[in-house]
Design an enzyme around this catalytic site. Structure first.
Site, PDB file in Angstrom:
ATOM      1  N   ARG A 189      -4.234 -10.327   0.913  1.00  0.00           N
ATOM      2  CA  ARG A 189      -2.938  -9.620   0.864  1.00  0.00           C
ATOM      3  C   ARG A 189      -2.788  -8.700   2.068  1.00  0.00           C
ATOM      4  NH1 ARG A 189      -2.025  -6.293  -4.256  1.00  0.00           N
ATOM      5  NH2 ARG A 189      -0.181  -5.925  -3.008  1.00  0.00           N
ATOM      6  N   CYS A 224      -0.891  -1.326 -12.268  1.00  0.00           N
ATOM      7  CA  CYS A 224      -1.541  -1.743 -11.038  1.00  0.00           C
ATOM      8  C   CYS A 224      -2.987  -1.305 -11.102  1.00  0.00           C
ATOM      9  CB  CYS A 224      -0.825  -1.075  -9.877  1.00  0.00           C
ATOM     10  SG  CYS A 224      -1.671  -1.274  -8.342  1.00  0.00           S
ATOM     11  N   ASP A 251      -5.389   4.473   1.344  1.00  0.00           N
ATOM     12  CA  ASP A 251      -5.748   3.071   1.579  1.00  0.00           C
ATOM     13  C   ASP A 251      -7.028   2.905   2.397  1.00  0.00           C
ATOM     14  OD1 ASP A 251      -3.605   2.302   0.097  1.00  0.00           O
ATOM     15  OD2 ASP A 251      -2.370   1.619   1.768  1.00  0.00           O
ATOM     16  N   ARG A 280       4.387  -4.860  -5.873  1.00  0.00           N
ATOM     17  CA  ARG A 280       5.351  -3.819  -6.225  1.00  0.00           C
ATOM     18  C   ARG A 280       6.400  -3.568  -5.150  1.00  0.00           C
ATOM     19  NH1 ARG A 280       4.723   0.251  -9.516  1.00  0.00           N
ATOM     20  NH2 ARG A 280       5.582   1.559  -7.875  1.00  0.00           N
ATOM     21  N   LYS A 317       1.300  -4.577   7.548  1.00  0.00           N
ATOM     22  CA  LYS A 317       1.818  -5.104   6.267  1.00  0.00           C
ATOM     23  C   LYS A 317       2.829  -4.136   5.657  1.00  0.00           C
ATOM     24  CE  LYS A 317      -0.630  -4.493   2.250  1.00  0.00           C
ATOM     25  NZ  LYS A 317       0.231  -3.915   1.198  1.00  0.00           N
ATOM     26  N   ASN A 318       2.455  -2.858   5.587  1.00  0.00           N
ATOM     27  CA  ASN A 318       3.321  -1.905   4.886  1.00  0.00           C
ATOM     28  C   ASN A 318       4.587  -1.565   5.669  1.00  0.00           C
ATOM     29  OD1 ASN A 318       1.583  -1.956   2.772  1.00  0.00           O
ATOM     30  ND2 ASN A 318       0.749   0.109   3.060  1.00  0.00           N
ATOM     31  N   ARG A 343       1.661   3.423 -11.326  1.00  0.00           N
ATOM     32  CA  ARG A 343       2.589   3.444 -10.195  1.00  0.00           C
ATOM     33  C   ARG A 343       4.015   3.271 -10.705  1.00  0.00           C
ATOM     34  NH1 ARG A 343       0.019  -0.311  -5.539  1.00  0.00           N
ATOM     35  NH2 ARG A 343       1.357   0.831  -4.112  1.00  0.00           N
ATOM     36  N   VAL A 384      -3.621  11.079  -4.093  1.00  0.00           N
ATOM     37  CA  VAL A 384      -2.416  10.222  -4.102  1.00  0.00           C
ATOM     38  C   VAL A 384      -2.405   9.321  -5.343  1.00  0.00           C
ATOM     39  CG1 VAL A 384      -1.054   8.529  -2.818  1.00  0.00           C
ATOM     40  CG2 VAL A 384      -2.283  10.330  -1.582  1.00  0.00           C
TER      41      VAL A 384
HETATM   42  C1  UD1 Z   1       2.665   2.760  -0.531  1.00  0.00           C
HETATM   43  C2  UD1 Z   1       1.795   1.722   0.134  1.00  0.00           C
HETATM   44  C3  UD1 Z   1       0.385   1.791  -0.409  1.00  0.00           C
HETATM   45  C4  UD1 Z   1      -0.171   3.204  -0.256  1.00  0.00           C
HETATM   46  C5  UD1 Z   1       0.792   4.233  -0.844  1.00  0.00           C
HETATM   47  C6  UD1 Z   1       0.383   5.667  -0.555  1.00  0.00           C
HETATM   48  C7  UD1 Z   1       3.360  -0.061   0.663  1.00  0.00           C
HETATM   49  C8  UD1 Z   1       3.805  -1.450   0.393  1.00  0.00           C
HETATM   50  N1  UD1 Z   1       2.359   0.402  -0.115  1.00  0.00           N
HETATM   51  O1  UD1 Z   1       2.691   2.481  -1.924  1.00  0.00           O
HETATM   52  O2  UD1 Z   1      -0.421   0.859   0.309  1.00  0.00           O
HETATM   53  O3  UD1 Z   1      -1.409   3.289  -0.938  1.00  0.00           O
HETATM   54  O4  UD1 Z   1       2.117   4.054  -0.292  1.00  0.00           O
HETATM   55  O5  UD1 Z   1       0.271   5.875   0.811  1.00  0.00           O
HETATM   56  O6  UD1 Z   1       3.838   0.593   1.560  1.00  0.00           O
HETATM   57  N2  UD1 Z   1       4.999   7.851  -7.767  1.00  0.00           N
HETATM   58  C9  UD1 Z   1       5.622   8.205  -8.959  1.00  0.00           C
HETATM   59  N3  UD1 Z   1       6.896   7.736  -9.177  1.00  0.00           N
HETATM   60  C10 UD1 Z   1       7.543   6.914  -8.280  1.00  0.00           C
HETATM   61  C11 UD1 Z   1       6.883   6.556  -7.083  1.00  0.00           C
HETATM   62  C12 UD1 Z   1       5.605   7.040  -6.851  1.00  0.00           C
HETATM   63  O7  UD1 Z   1       5.085   8.940  -9.781  1.00  0.00           O
HETATM   64  O8  UD1 Z   1       8.687   6.517  -8.554  1.00  0.00           O
HETATM   65  C13 UD1 Z   1       3.629   8.356  -7.488  1.00  0.00           C
HETATM   66  C14 UD1 Z   1       2.569   7.241  -7.506  1.00  0.00           C
HETATM   67  O9  UD1 Z   1       2.136   6.961  -8.807  1.00  0.00           O
HETATM   68  C15 UD1 Z   1       1.494   7.823  -6.635  1.00  0.00           C
HETATM   69  C16 UD1 Z   1       2.281   8.637  -5.603  1.00  0.00           C
HETATM   70  O10 UD1 Z   1       3.565   8.847  -6.169  1.00  0.00           O
HETATM   71  O11 UD1 Z   1       0.656   8.674  -7.368  1.00  0.00           O
HETATM   72  C17 UD1 Z   1       2.416   7.969  -4.259  1.00  0.00           C
HETATM   73  O12 UD1 Z   1       2.915   6.668  -4.397  1.00  0.00           O
HETATM   74  P1  UD1 Z   1       3.831   5.981  -3.301  1.00  0.00           P
HETATM   75  O13 UD1 Z   1       3.759   6.764  -2.027  1.00  0.00           O
HETATM   76  O14 UD1 Z   1       5.162   5.727  -3.895  1.00  0.00           O
HETATM   77  O15 UD1 Z   1       3.084   4.601  -3.091  1.00  0.00           O
HETATM   78  P2  UD1 Z   1       3.770   3.204  -2.846  1.00  0.00           P
HETATM   79  O16 UD1 Z   1       5.034   3.355  -2.084  1.00  0.00           O
HETATM   80  O17 UD1 Z   1       3.807   2.432  -4.137  1.00  0.00           O
END
Ligand code: UD1
Length: 437
Positions: A417, A131, A325, A107, A37-38, A136, A347
């Site tokens: 999902r 979320c 995850d 997202r 999925k990701n 996030r 995370v």
């Molecule tokens: C992706 C995955 C999700 C997984 C996560 C971490 C997809 C569709 N989803 O989510 O399943 O749990 O990676 O492996 O691929 N952060 C900020 N600012 C930002 C972006 C992120 O502060 O602009 C923080 C987030 O709040 C979190 C951390 O960074 O604490 C990691 O998030 P991120 O790796 O971005 O997760 P996603 O890409 O949303």
């Protein structure tokens, strides 16, 4: 030739269904892991970088994939599905305004913002909201895109962009190796013709690597794959290709954890061990190494003697660390391992909403700051529980299968999902689930 295909209908995500599970059950036979999925979500988003046809294989039929189809359709793509294959074609029109509804549901859909801005010079995409696994934000995305020349303005819940001429050499340093921000910025940088972008502190999750492989096959010039420094030389045009998505490591990990509790020579097929080292090493530390057949790419697993396993202290971390995850599913397993185990979540620091529900089933877990402290119990008992998100739903399903008596999981539709054909797959391995809408 894609005779016999059908036009994909987009559906909304309603989480109101219930799953009734009567435990304890056994899982035997073979279970096949679907495409990731990701991986497929950002790859589908990146199809907006070309007007040529993209054919994707090993695409799971999931609610999130349908949401991404909805987004591509609103951007002017035509999408058809043929079994596990998606064909993405241009309708001749590219629209860069994406409504609120699909972005609210998922997202990952926000990642079309940068690519659409580069193609059209302007985009308007709903800002993703909160979320259920914690805050996030998208600040890393917007700061990185700004360096690429994308100015953003947030108003009435939407982000609107304008494009200014970027420098010839750009450096983006991410404050945290965010998966989404790495993918968004690198995808957007591919079409900055003549511009060299360096991104440091990148995420190196296998799904990021899959996206890079996809883009490079389209003609992008991305260097440094699987390292934390990516260099991208922007090109003028990308071409259409056919591409096969990697297997879903989180789905695989979920079924392995389930097998550790209720398996009877359960075989989990289509597993890439390189993507799951952190999970395998946890099993080793607990004293029960995973039986992986590298030729067949499968794991054979039976219910473990939980009383003989060692309790552990572990933490989630960006890849190659233990994936957040899989944290809820691992919490279910550790709740039945004697002694005190701990899981620190680094995370998404407040991703613990499943814990009160597990406690309602007899687990003994408390949360201190970002650590779950788990005192192993010798059984769980069925109870009415509520799923707050996708992986919490998986953790509660596993708990329901090992618990004594009936568990009713409300809001269970989150599970669709991320777990393709879950009812069908469970039925094949002898597990009974009743789903009520
Ligand atoms: C992706 C995955 C999700 C997984 C996560 C971490 C997809 C569709 N989803 O989510 O399943 O749990 O990676 O492996 O691929 N952060 C900020 N600012 C930002 C972006 C992120 O502060 O602009 C923080 C987030 O709040 C979190 C951390 O960074 O604490 C990691 O998030 P991120 O790796 O971005 O997760 P996603 O890409 O949303």
């Amino acid at each position: 030739m894609y005779l016999g295909g059908f036009k994909v209908k987009s559906i909304g995500l309603d989480t109101s269904g219930k799953m009734i599970v009567r435990g304890p059950q056994k899982a035997k036979g073979q279970i096949m892991v679907s495409g990731s999925k990701n991986s497929v979500l950002p790859i589908m988003g990146a199809s907006l970088l070309t007007d040529e046809d993209i054919v994707l294989k090993n695409v799971p039929d999931l609610a999130d994939v349908r949401t991404m189809i909805e987004i591509l359709e609103s951007a002017g793509k035509e999408v058809e599905r043929y079994d596990d294959e998606l064909v993405i074609k241009s309708s001749g029109i590219l629209n860069s305004e994406i409504p609120y509804e699909p972005v609210r549901k998922m997202r990952a859909s926000f990642n079309v913002y940068g690519p659409l801005t580069i193609r059209k010079g302007y985009a308007k995409v709903a800002l993703p909201g909160g979320c259920s696994i914690g805050a996030r934000p998208v600040d890393f995305h917007l700061e990185g895109l700004k360096k690429l020349g994308i100015e953003s303005n947030i108003e009435h819940g939407f982000v609107t962009s304008s494009l200014i001429k970027p420098n010839k050499e750009i450096n983006v340093s991410l404050p945290f190796p965010s998966v989404g921000a790495t993918e968004h910025i690198l995808t957007t940088a591919c079409l900055l013709d003549g511009v060299k972008t360096t991104i440091t502190n990148c995420a190196i999750e296998p799904e990021v690597t899959d996206l890079i492989n996809f883009l490079n096959e389209m003609g992008a010039r991305i260097f440094g794959s699987e390292t934390s420094i990516l260099k991208i030389e922007g090109v003028k045009k990308l071409k259409g290709i056919e591409y096969t998505v990697i297997p879903d490591r989180i789905e695989a990990g979920t079924y392995i954890i389930m097998g550790a509790l209720i398996g009877q020579d359960l075989i989990v097929k289509n597993v890439t061990a390189d993507h799951l080292h952190s999970l395998f090493s946890i099993f080793e530390k607990m004293g029960s190494p995973i039986d992986y057949d590298s030729k067949r790419r499968e794991v054979k697993i039976s219910a473990l003697q939980l009383s003989t396993l060692k309790s552990i202290s572990m933490e989630t971390a960006p890849f190659p660390g233990f994936p957040t995850d899989l944290q809820p599913q691992m919490t279910t397993l550790l709740s039945l391992v004697s002694g005190r185990s701990t899981i620190t979540e680094t995370v998404f620091k407040s991703r613990f909403y499943h814990i009160d529900e597990l406690n309602r089933m007899g687990a003994k877990i408390r949360v201190e700051d970002n650590t779950a402290i788990i005192e192993g119990v010798n059984k769980l008992s069925g109870a009415p529980v509520e799923a707050t998100d996708l992986r919490a739903a998986a953790a509660l399903l596993i708990a329901g299968l090992v618990a004594e008596g009936e568990t009713v999981i409300t809001n269970v539709d989150h599970i669709f999902r991320g777990y393709e054909k879950i009812q069908e797959k469970m039925e094949k391995i002898g597990v009974d689930l009743f789903y009520v809408k």
